[in-house]
Design a protein around this motif. Structure first.
Motif, PDB file in Angstrom:
ATOM      1  N   LEU A 126      10.126  -5.705  -2.046  1.00 30.59           N
ATOM      2  CA  LEU A 126      10.320  -4.361  -2.599  1.00 30.59           C
ATOM      3  C   LEU A 126      11.644  -4.261  -3.346  1.00 30.59           C
ATOM      4  CD1 LEU A 126       9.148  -2.193   0.468  1.00 30.59           C
ATOM      5  CD2 LEU A 126       7.808  -2.888  -1.524  1.00 30.59           C
ATOM      6  N   THR A 127      12.322  -5.374  -3.486  1.00 33.63           N
ATOM      7  CA  THR A 127      13.663  -5.475  -4.100  1.00 33.63           C
ATOM      8  C   THR A 127      14.713  -4.683  -3.328  1.00 33.63           C
ATOM      9  OG1 THR A 127      13.397  -3.637  -5.708  1.00 33.63           O
ATOM     10  CG2 THR A 127      12.640  -5.835  -6.394  1.00 33.63           C
ATOM     11  N   VAL A 128      14.474  -4.480  -2.046  1.00 32.25           N
ATOM     12  CA  VAL A 128      15.523  -3.923  -1.191  1.00 32.25           C
ATOM     13  C   VAL A 128      16.567  -5.020  -0.982  1.00 32.25           C
ATOM     14  CG1 VAL A 128      16.057  -3.052   1.116  1.00 32.25           C
ATOM     15  CG2 VAL A 128      13.969  -2.309  -0.042  1.00 32.25           C
ATOM     16  N   TRP A 152       0.828  -1.202   0.000  1.00 34.24           N
ATOM     17  CA  TRP A 152       0.000   0.000   0.000  1.00 34.24           C
ATOM     18  C   TRP A 152       0.869   1.262   0.000  1.00 34.24           C
ATOM     19  CZ3 TRP A 152      -1.380   4.417   2.616  1.00 34.24           C
ATOM     20  CH2 TRP A 152      -2.606   4.987   2.243  1.00 34.24           C
ATOM     21  N   ILE A 153       1.913   1.274   0.822  1.00 35.25           N
ATOM     22  CA  ILE A 153       2.788   2.454   0.893  1.00 35.25           C
ATOM     23  C   ILE A 153       3.545   2.643  -0.416  1.00 35.25           C
ATOM     24  CG2 ILE A 153       4.840   3.424   2.014  1.00 35.25           C
ATOM     25  CD1 ILE A 153       3.905   2.166   4.620  1.00 35.25           C
ATOM     26  N   TYR A 154       4.015   1.554  -0.999  1.00 41.05           N
ATOM     27  CA  TYR A 154       4.871   1.658  -2.175  1.00 41.05           C
ATOM     28  C   TYR A 154       4.087   1.926  -3.459  1.00 41.05           C
ATOM     29  CZ  TYR A 154       8.769   0.583  -5.316  1.00 41.05           C
ATOM     30  OH  TYR A 154       9.746   0.650  -6.280  1.00 41.05           O
ATOM     31  N   TYR A 155       2.888   1.314  -3.564  1.00 39.85           N
ATOM     32  CA  TYR A 155       2.134   1.436  -4.815  1.00 39.85           C
ATOM     33  C   TYR A 155       0.929   2.371  -4.721  1.00 39.85           C
ATOM     34  CZ  TYR A 155       4.863  -2.568  -6.428  1.00 39.85           C
ATOM     35  OH  TYR A 155       5.887  -3.395  -6.800  1.00 39.85           O
ATOM     36  N   ALA A 156       0.157   2.278  -3.631  1.00 40.74           N
ATOM     37  CA  ALA A 156      -1.092   3.041  -3.548  1.00 40.74           C
ATOM     38  C   ALA A 156      -0.885   4.465  -3.047  1.00 40.74           C
ATOM     39  CB  ALA A 156      -2.089   2.311  -2.647  1.00 40.74           C
ATOM     40  N   LEU A 157      -0.049   4.626  -2.009  1.00 36.62           N
ATOM     41  CA  LEU A 157       0.132   5.957  -1.420  1.00 36.62           C
ATOM     42  C   LEU A 157       0.645   6.990  -2.421  1.00 36.62           C
ATOM     43  CD1 LEU A 157      -0.279   7.402   1.262  1.00 36.62           C
ATOM     44  CD2 LEU A 157       2.106   6.863   1.852  1.00 36.62           C
ATOM     45  N   PRO A 158       1.604   6.650  -3.294  1.00 38.47           N
ATOM     46  CA  PRO A 158       2.043   7.635  -4.296  1.00 38.47           C
ATOM     47  C   PRO A 158       0.918   8.090  -5.226  1.00 38.47           C
ATOM     48  CG  PRO A 158       3.645   5.861  -4.115  1.00 38.47           C
ATOM     49  CD  PRO A 158       2.445   5.439  -3.324  1.00 38.47           C
ATOM     50  N   ILE A 159      -0.039   7.196  -5.506  1.00 35.55           N
ATOM     51  CA  ILE A 159      -1.152   7.572  -6.373  1.00 35.55           C
ATOM     52  C   ILE A 159      -2.059   8.574  -5.668  1.00 35.55           C
ATOM     53  CG2 ILE A 159      -3.205   6.710  -7.556  1.00 35.55           C
ATOM     54  CD1 ILE A 159      -1.727   4.063  -7.944  1.00 35.55           C
ATOM     55  N   PHE A 160      -2.351   8.321  -4.386  1.00 38.18           N
ATOM     56  CA  PHE A 160      -3.233   9.207  -3.630  1.00 38.18           C
ATOM     57  C   PHE A 160      -2.592  10.572  -3.386  1.00 38.18           C
ATOM     58  CE2 PHE A 160      -5.136   5.126  -2.215  1.00 38.18           C
ATOM     59  CZ  PHE A 160      -6.443   5.385  -2.622  1.00 38.18           C
ATOM     60  N   THR A 199      12.437   4.099   1.241  1.00 39.82           N
ATOM     61  CA  THR A 199      11.526   4.869   2.093  1.00 39.82           C
ATOM     62  C   THR A 199      10.296   4.053   2.447  1.00 39.82           C
ATOM     63  OG1 THR A 199      12.265   6.924   1.056  1.00 39.82           O
ATOM     64  CG2 THR A 199      10.178   6.989   2.258  1.00 39.82           C
ATOM     65  N   ALA A 200       9.741   3.342   1.460  1.00 40.38           N
ATOM     66  CA  ALA A 200       8.567   2.507   1.714  1.00 40.38           C
ATOM     67  C   ALA A 200       8.882   1.425   2.744  1.00 40.38           C
ATOM     68  CB  ALA A 200       8.086   1.877   0.411  1.00 40.38           C
ATOM     69  N   GLY A 201      10.061   0.831   2.644  1.00 39.38           N
ATOM     70  CA  GLY A 201      10.450  -0.197   3.599  1.00 39.38           C
ATOM     71  C   GLY A 201      10.583   0.341   5.007  1.00 39.38           C
ATOM     72  N   ILE A 202      11.232   1.500   5.133  1.00 38.23           N
ATOM     73  CA  ILE A 202      11.427   2.097   6.456  1.00 38.23           C
ATOM     74  C   ILE A 202      10.095   2.522   7.064  1.00 38.23           C
ATOM     75  CG2 ILE A 202      12.378   4.105   7.658  1.00 38.23           C
ATOM     76  CD1 ILE A 202      14.821   3.885   5.825  1.00 38.23           C
ATOM     77  N   LEU A 203       9.241   3.163   6.263  1.00 41.81           N
ATOM     78  CA  LEU A 203       7.939   3.593   6.774  1.00 41.81           C
ATOM     79  C   LEU A 203       7.085   2.392   7.171  1.00 41.81           C
ATOM     80  CD1 LEU A 203       6.977   6.491   4.311  1.00 41.81           C
ATOM     81  CD2 LEU A 203       7.780   6.689   6.673  1.00 41.81           C
ATOM     82  N   GLY A 204       7.059   1.383   6.303  1.00 43.27           N
ATOM     83  CA  GLY A 204       6.242   0.205   6.593  1.00 43.27           C
ATOM     84  C   GLY A 204       6.674  -0.496   7.865  1.00 43.27           C
ATOM     85  N   LEU A 205       7.965  -0.778   7.977  1.00 41.07           N
ATOM     86  CA  LEU A 205       8.468  -1.457   9.166  1.00 41.07           C
ATOM     87  C   LEU A 205       8.337  -0.589  10.411  1.00 41.07           C
ATOM     88  CD1 LEU A 205      11.682  -3.206   7.781  1.00 41.07           C
ATOM     89  CD2 LEU A 205       9.716  -4.353   8.808  1.00 41.07           C
ATOM     90  N   GLY A 206       8.604   0.711  10.272  1.00 40.88           N
ATOM     91  CA  GLY A 206       8.524   1.608  11.414  1.00 40.88           C
ATOM     92  C   GLY A 206       7.107   1.734  11.949  1.00 40.88           C
ATOM     93  N   GLN A 225       0.135  11.793  -5.018  1.00 40.10           N
ATOM     94  CA  GLN A 225       0.821  12.326  -6.202  1.00 40.10           C
ATOM     95  C   GLN A 225       2.287  12.642  -5.901  1.00 40.10           C
ATOM     96  OE1 GLN A 225      -0.645  12.653  -9.443  1.00 40.10           O
ATOM     97  NE2 GLN A 225      -2.025  11.269  -8.348  1.00 40.10           N
ATOM     98  N   ILE A 226       2.952  11.698  -5.244  1.00 38.80           N
ATOM     99  CA  ILE A 226       4.370  11.843  -4.932  1.00 38.80           C
ATOM    100  C   ILE A 226       5.081  10.545  -5.276  1.00 38.80           C
ATOM    101  CG2 ILE A 226       4.014  13.530  -3.081  1.00 38.80           C
ATOM    102  CD1 ILE A 226       4.318  11.220  -1.096  1.00 38.80           C
ATOM    103  N   GLN A 227       6.398  10.611  -5.314  1.00 40.43           N
ATOM    104  CA  GLN A 227       7.210   9.417  -5.543  1.00 40.43           C
ATOM    105  C   GLN A 227       7.743   8.908  -4.208  1.00 40.43           C
ATOM    106  OE1 GLN A 227       7.832   7.709  -8.404  1.00 40.43           O
ATOM    107  NE2 GLN A 227       6.398   9.069  -9.472  1.00 40.43           N
ATOM    108  N   ILE A 228       7.579   7.624  -3.958  1.00 44.57           N
ATOM    109  CA  ILE A 228       8.105   7.001  -2.745  1.00 44.57           C
ATOM    110  C   ILE A 228       9.043   5.874  -3.159  1.00 44.57           C
ATOM    111  CG2 ILE A 228       7.561   5.719  -0.647  1.00 44.57           C
ATOM    112  CD1 ILE A 228       4.929   7.156  -0.489  1.00 44.57           C
ATOM    113  N   GLY A 229      10.315   6.013  -2.823  1.00 46.11           N
ATOM    114  CA  GLY A 229      11.291   4.989  -3.172  1.00 46.11           C
ATOM    115  C   GLY A 229      11.102   3.730  -2.348  1.00 46.11           C
ATOM    116  N   LYS A 230      11.701   2.649  -2.813  1.00 45.93           N
ATOM    117  CA  LYS A 230      11.548   1.372  -2.119  1.00 45.93           C
ATOM    118  C   LYS A 230      12.176   1.409  -0.729  1.00 45.93           C
ATOM    119  CE  LYS A 230      15.612  -0.453  -4.552  1.00 45.93           C
ATOM    120  NZ  LYS A 230      16.082  -1.468  -5.525  1.00 45.93           N
TER     121      LYS A 230
END
Length: 217
Positions: free
Chosen positions: A167-169, A73-81, A90-97, A83-88
């Motif tokens: 996320l290919t991290v 959701w953070i990596y694919y859906a949140l950028p759509i809502f 950042t998505a990993g850190i936010l998700g785990l955090g 309108q920003i770019q979220i790198g893998k």
């Protein structure tokens, strides 16, 4: 098929880099989870119902949503809502955090509530406000009781980093899959991955047990 340790030795540098990435993400996200978790725990302990409700919603949401779904959701859906770019990364850190914060918050809340009510009453009599009594009276005592479950949750946090591979991290599990893709020796690689996790996590488990015995004494 015989076990061939040379496959591991020849690619040890790749595994070592993956381990460093795993440990780095564990450190970053544990700190983030603890910081947010402390804030959310204090919300749940606040004397105002709206704040308690807000903290409870946060905990229930992030404790009950699957971590893999949160990553997606953070990596694919949140950028759509947004309108920003979220790198893998950042998505990993936010998700785990965020995911860890729900569990850390419950540990911290329970630790604070384990302190005798008389301590709070005495602080109120002395004229201390909510923040002051938490900082000076309650939290220092509660932290000693929280150490074993906090260590246990951090162990789970390290194991949760294995999902970063979706996320290919380039964490340890991702690097293992990469090595298997050209060596075709999954038995050796994944056996060593399991051994690495045991070697890293065993001291943390021993530390947790030591604190438990010390607290019980």
């Amino acid at each position: 098929m015989e076990f061939d340790p040379s496959v591991v030795l020849e690619n040890w540098d790749i595994l070592a880099w993956g381990l460093l990435v795993t440990l780095r993400y564990t450190l970053y996200t544990s700190v983030i989870g603890l910081a947010i978790g402390l804030f959310v725990a204090l919300l749940q302990l606040a004397p105002w119902r709206a704040l308690r409700w807000t903290g409870r919603v946060w905990v229930e949401f992030f404790r009950n949503i699957p971590l893999l779904v949160l990553f997606m959701w953070i990596y694919y859906a949140l950028p759509i809502f947004l309108q920003i770019q979220i790198g893998k990364e950042t998505a990993g850190i936010l998700g785990l955090g965020f995911y860890a914060s729900g569990f850390y918050a419950e540990i911290l809340r329970a630790g604070v509530q384990s302190i005798d009510r008389g301590q709070t009453d005495a602080a109120i009599v002395l004229g201390m406000g909510y923040v002051q009594r938490m900082k000076r009276i309650i939290l220092p005592q509660a932290l000693r009781r929280m150490v074993p479950p906090l260590v246990g949750q951090t162990i789970m946090q390290l194991k949760n980093t294995t999902l970063l591979s979706v996320l290919t991290v380039p964490d340890l599990l991702y690097q293992a899959g990469y090595i298997v893709s050209f060596t075709y020796r999954p038995m050796e690689i994944y056996t060593v991955i399991g051994a690495i996790f045991i070697v890293v996590l065993f001291p943390l488990s021993a530390l947790s047990r030591r604190f438990e015995r010390k607290e019980a004494a």
